[in-house]
Design an enzyme around this catalytic site. Structure first.
Site, PDB file in Angstrom:
ATOM      1  N   ALA A   3       1.028  -1.357   0.102  1.00 46.32           N
ATOM      2  CA  ALA A   3       0.264   0.090   0.461  1.00 46.32           C
ATOM      3  C   ALA A   3       1.294   1.331   0.039  1.00 46.32           C
ATOM      4  O   ALA A   3       2.095   1.435   0.505  1.00 46.32           O
ATOM      5  CB  ALA A   3      -1.140   0.083   1.075  1.00 46.32           C
ATOM      6  N   ASN A   4       0.361   2.026  -0.466  1.00 48.58           N
ATOM      7  CA  ASN A   4       1.020   3.498  -0.162  1.00 48.58           C
ATOM      8  C   ASN A   4       0.998   4.293   1.023  1.00 48.58           C
ATOM      9  O   ASN A   4      -0.480   3.761   2.040  1.00 48.58           O
ATOM     10  CB  ASN A   4       0.289   4.294  -1.590  1.00 48.58           C
ATOM     11  N   ARG A   5       1.070   4.958   1.719  1.00 46.87           N
ATOM     12  CA  ARG A   5       1.101   6.001   2.954  1.00 46.87           C
ATOM     13  C   ARG A   5       0.261   6.797   2.670  1.00 46.87           C
ATOM     14  O   ARG A   5      -0.047   7.687   1.631  1.00 46.87           O
ATOM     15  CB  ARG A   5       2.369   6.397   3.127  1.00 46.87           C
TER      16      ARG A   5
END
Ligand code: CTP
Ligand code: CA
Length: 227
Positions: free
Chosen positions: A33-35
């Site tokens: 995932a991205n932050r």
């Protein structure tokens, strides 16, 4: 309240906002995932709805409550996000605030990967994800929205990378923000942004993400000739 909201300057304007991260599954229990907290994207969706726009918020997995006064579509992956956005075109306005994973997992396992003593760690093979902002920006009329706004979260060379994104993706504006360590952007409530369009750059002072959202909604209102 509904009646009040629908009377705002953006009454009749159909808007789609993407927000949050995407999750790309490695197996049923793990993901890449991205932050992203989704705070800025959700705030923009709320600000547009408060000004009377008919908003669809397409959100990746976030811990925020669904904002009131709009349609919320919850998705997991970038591909699901793209499909959800596509399904809702045509729209007058699209704001891509989501932190979309650039790659998905090509060798996703259908069962949980198990570790065995002595085995080498598994290899994750990545494949590129579709670019939602670029797909929308380069859509043929009548699917091309009147205004497409993207974000550029950068840790270095902010303006250079942001201007490059504006040109490469074909959107109308880029909202650039510094997410380097110490900027306090991630997960925080404040943001310092620069708006880049075909004519130049407008730098806004540090302000809350809600205020960024309200100011952006006002700028959008003017750009659509609704002010
Ligand atoms: N974006 C998107 N779909 C993707 C990747 C990005 O819609 N698959 C959108 C984001 O929502 C944002 C803008 O494109 O509005 C810029 O995202 P960013 O990750 O900064 O740009 P990239 O082109 O992916 O470049 P990089 O990650 O290499 O900096
Ligand atoms: Ca990216």
């Amino acid at each position: 309240i509904e009646a009040m909201l629908s009377d705002g300057p953006l009454k009749g304007v159909k808007a789609i906002v993407t927000s949050g991260p995407t999750h790309e599954a490695i197996d049923p229990v793990r993901f890449i995932a991205n932050r992203s907290s989704g705070k800025q994207g959700h705030a923009i969706a709320s600000a547009l709805a408060a000004m009377g726009a008919e908003v669809t918020l397409v959100s990746g997995p976030v811990s925020l409550a669904d904002p009131a006064g709009m349609t919320v579509v919850r998705v997991e992956s970038a591909l699901q996000m793209l499909n959800a956005v596509r399904q809702r075109l045509p729209a007058d306005l699209v704001v891509c605030a989501a932190a979309v994973a650039d790659w998905t997992v090509a060798n996703r396992a259908s069962e949980k990967r198990k570790k065995k003593a002595g085995d080498p760690p598994p290899t994750i093979q990545l494949a590129p994800n579709p670019d939602i902002l670029m797909t929308v920006s380069k859509a043929e009329a009548p699917l091309r929205p009147r205004l497409v706004v993207g974000f550029a979260a950068e840790t270095e060379k902010l303006m250079e990378h942001a201007a490059d994104k504006l040109a490469r993706k074909g959107c109308d504006w880029i909202v650039a923000n510094d997410v380097s360590e110490g900027s306090g952007t991630f997960g925080g409530d404040a943001n310092t942004v620069h708006i880049i369009d075909g004519t130049g750059t407008e730098s806004w002072p540090a302000m809350s993400k809600d205020d960024v959202a309200r100011n952006l909604a006002e700028r959008i209102t003017k750009a659509l000739g609704k002010a």
